[in-house]
Structure formats: structure tokens, C-alpha cells
Design a protein around this motif. Structure first.
Motif, PDB file in Angstrom:
ATOM      1  N   MET A   1       0.847  -1.182   0.000  1.00  0.00           N
ATOM      2  CA  MET A   1       0.000   0.000   0.000  1.00  0.00           C
ATOM      3  C   MET A   1       0.887   1.238   0.000  1.00  0.00           C
ATOM      4  O   MET A   1       1.827   1.327   0.768  1.00  0.00           O
ATOM      5  CB  MET A   1      -0.886  -0.009   1.246  1.00  0.00           C
ATOM      6  N   ALA A   2       0.580   2.186  -0.840  1.00  0.00           N
ATOM      7  CA  ALA A   2       1.324   3.430  -0.883  1.00  0.00           C
ATOM      8  C   ALA A   2       0.949   4.282   0.325  1.00  0.00           C
ATOM      9  O   ALA A   2      -0.218   4.398   0.684  1.00  0.00           O
ATOM     10  CB  ALA A   2       1.007   4.185  -2.164  1.00  0.00           C
ATOM     11  N   LEU A   3       1.958   4.865   0.936  1.00  0.00           N
ATOM     12  CA  LEU A   3       1.718   5.709   2.099  1.00  0.00           C
ATOM     13  C   LEU A   3       1.484   7.133   1.633  1.00  0.00           C
ATOM     14  O   LEU A   3       2.407   7.908   1.465  1.00  0.00           O
ATOM     15  CB  LEU A   3       2.901   5.649   3.061  1.00  0.00           C
ATOM     16  N   THR A   4       0.241   7.458   1.422  1.00  0.00           N
ATOM     17  CA  THR A   4      -0.122   8.812   1.044  1.00  0.00           C
ATOM     18  C   THR A   4      -1.113   9.333   2.054  1.00  0.00           C
ATOM     19  O   THR A   4      -1.769   8.565   2.756  1.00  0.00           O
ATOM     20  CB  THR A   4      -0.754   8.860  -0.357  1.00  0.00           C
ATOM     21  N   SER A   5      -1.223  10.645   2.131  1.00  0.00           N
ATOM     22  CA  SER A   5      -2.145  11.221   3.108  1.00  0.00           C
ATOM     23  C   SER A   5      -3.584  10.807   2.824  1.00  0.00           C
ATOM     24  O   SER A   5      -4.354  10.544   3.739  1.00  0.00           O
ATOM     25  CB  SER A   5      -2.010  12.746   3.126  1.00  0.00           C
ATOM     26  N   SER A   6      -3.959  10.693   1.561  1.00  0.00           N
ATOM     27  CA  SER A   6      -5.327  10.281   1.257  1.00  0.00           C
ATOM     28  C   SER A   6      -5.549   8.809   1.570  1.00  0.00           C
ATOM     29  O   SER A   6      -6.622   8.419   2.022  1.00  0.00           O
ATOM     30  CB  SER A   6      -5.680  10.579  -0.198  1.00  0.00           C
ATOM     31  N   ALA A   7      -4.526   7.974   1.354  1.00  0.00           N
ATOM     32  CA  ALA A   7      -4.668   6.551   1.659  1.00  0.00           C
ATOM     33  C   ALA A   7      -4.826   6.320   3.150  1.00  0.00           C
ATOM     34  O   ALA A   7      -5.517   5.403   3.578  1.00  0.00           O
ATOM     35  CB  ALA A   7      -3.452   5.786   1.142  1.00  0.00           C
ATOM     36  N   LEU A   8      -4.214   7.183   3.966  1.00  0.00           N
ATOM     37  CA  LEU A   8      -4.324   7.042   5.409  1.00  0.00           C
ATOM     38  C   LEU A   8      -5.526   7.797   5.971  1.00  0.00           C
ATOM     39  O   LEU A   8      -5.774   7.761   7.162  1.00  0.00           O
ATOM     40  CB  LEU A   8      -3.042   7.542   6.083  1.00  0.00           C
ATOM     41  N   GLY A   9      -6.261   8.483   5.119  1.00  0.00           N
ATOM     42  CA  GLY A   9      -7.445   9.195   5.588  1.00  0.00           C
ATOM     43  C   GLY A   9      -7.140  10.550   6.192  1.00  0.00           C
ATOM     44  O   GLY A   9      -7.939  11.096   6.943  1.00  0.00           O
ATOM     45  N   LEU A  10      -6.006  11.114   5.875  1.00  0.00           N
ATOM     46  CA  LEU A  10      -5.585  12.388   6.430  1.00  0.00           C
ATOM     47  C   LEU A  10      -6.185  13.519   5.594  1.00  0.00           C
ATOM     48  O   LEU A  10      -5.878  13.668   4.428  1.00  0.00           O
ATOM     49  CB  LEU A  10      -4.064  12.472   6.425  1.00  0.00           C
ATOM     50  N   LEU A  58       7.216   7.802   8.220  1.00  0.00           N
ATOM     51  CA  LEU A  58       5.938   7.591   8.912  1.00  0.00           C
ATOM     52  C   LEU A  58       5.692   8.632   9.991  1.00  0.00           C
ATOM     53  O   LEU A  58       4.551   8.917  10.344  1.00  0.00           O
ATOM     54  CB  LEU A  58       5.886   6.198   9.536  1.00  0.00           C
ATOM     55  N   ASP A  59       6.760   9.221  10.524  1.00  0.00           N
ATOM     56  CA  ASP A  59       6.601  10.263  11.546  1.00  0.00           C
ATOM     57  C   ASP A  59       5.740  11.408  11.045  1.00  0.00           C
ATOM     58  O   ASP A  59       4.961  11.983  11.809  1.00  0.00           O
ATOM     59  CB  ASP A  59       7.957  10.809  11.983  1.00  0.00           C
ATOM     60  N   ARG A  60       5.863  11.724   9.778  1.00  0.00           N
ATOM     61  CA  ARG A  60       5.070  12.819   9.195  1.00  0.00           C
ATOM     62  C   ARG A  60       3.581  12.538   9.354  1.00  0.00           C
ATOM     63  O   ARG A  60       2.806  13.411   9.731  1.00  0.00           O
ATOM     64  CB  ARG A  60       5.445  12.972   7.719  1.00  0.00           C
ATOM     65  N   TYR A  61       3.183  11.301   9.078  1.00  0.00           N
ATOM     66  CA  TYR A  61       1.771  10.947   9.184  1.00  0.00           C
ATOM     67  C   TYR A  61       1.318  10.888  10.640  1.00  0.00           C
ATOM     68  O   TYR A  61       0.237  11.351  10.980  1.00  0.00           O
ATOM     69  CB  TYR A  61       1.498   9.613   8.485  1.00  0.00           C
ATOM     70  N   GLU A  62       2.166  10.346  11.483  1.00  0.00           N
ATOM     71  CA  GLU A  62       1.800  10.249  12.888  1.00  0.00           C
ATOM     72  C   GLU A  62       1.636  11.648  13.500  1.00  0.00           C
ATOM     73  O   GLU A  62       0.678  11.898  14.236  1.00  0.00           O
ATOM     74  CB  GLU A  62       2.850   9.449  13.659  1.00  0.00           C
ATOM     75  N   LYS A  63       2.525  12.546  13.175  1.00  0.00           N
ATOM     76  CA  LYS A  63       2.416  13.922  13.684  1.00  0.00           C
ATOM     77  C   LYS A  63       1.146  14.585  13.180  1.00  0.00           C
ATOM     78  O   LYS A  63       0.467  15.290  13.928  1.00  0.00           O
ATOM     79  CB  LYS A  63       3.640  14.735  13.279  1.00  0.00           C
TER      80      LYS A  63
END
Length: 80
Positions: A1-10, A58-63
Motif C-alpha cells: 500500500m502506498a503511504l499517502t495522506s489520502s490513503a491514510l485518511g488524512l 511515517l513520523d510525518r503521518y503520525e504527527k
């Protein structure tokens, strides 16, 4: 799975349904942590030596999810 902001629901949108939004943000935080755990395990097993940069990213998404969580909690406090 690509780690994108939209894929993570951000998203920057705030849903007026605050409890649901808070649950969604907490779920996404747990998903990011689970992804990090799997990536670290793969790195330790030498199956994925090029993963170090992705793990750090991943820190970017977690923050971002922590910021969303703070906004939701702040809105809940203001609403009560």
C-alpha cells in the motif's frame, strides 16, 4: 500500500460528528503504528534493507494525526 495522506485518511476537513472523528483519528494512529511495527520487524529480519527512510517518513503521518486529534479534542471541549 502506498503511504499517502489520502490513503491514510488524512484530511483538513473537520466533521461535525466529533466523537466519530476522534475514533477515526485514533484508528489511523494505530494503523500508522502497526505499519511501523511491521516495517521494523522486516528491517530486523534483513528482508527489507531499504526501509529505513520509509520508517522515518511515517513520523510525518503520525504527527499529522496527532494534530488532528488535538483539534478534535479542542473542539469537543469548546462544544461542552
Amino acid at each position: 500500500m502506498a503511504l499517502t495522506s489520502s490513503a491514510l485518511g488524512l484530511t483538513n476537513e473537520m466533521n461535525p460528528d466529533f466523537p466519530t472523528n476522534l475514533a477515526r483519528v485514533k484508528l489511523r494512529l494505530n494503523e500508522v503504528r502497526a505499519i511501523r511495527s511491521r516495517m521494523l520487524a522486516a528491517l530486523l529480519d534483513d528482508r527489507a534493507p531499504g526501509q529505513a527512510k520509509r520508517i522515518i517518513a511515517l513520523d510525518r503521518y503520525e504527527k499529522a494525526f496527532h494534530r488532528q486529534q488535538r483539534r478534535v479534542l479542542k473542539a469537543l471541549r469548546a462544544d461542552s
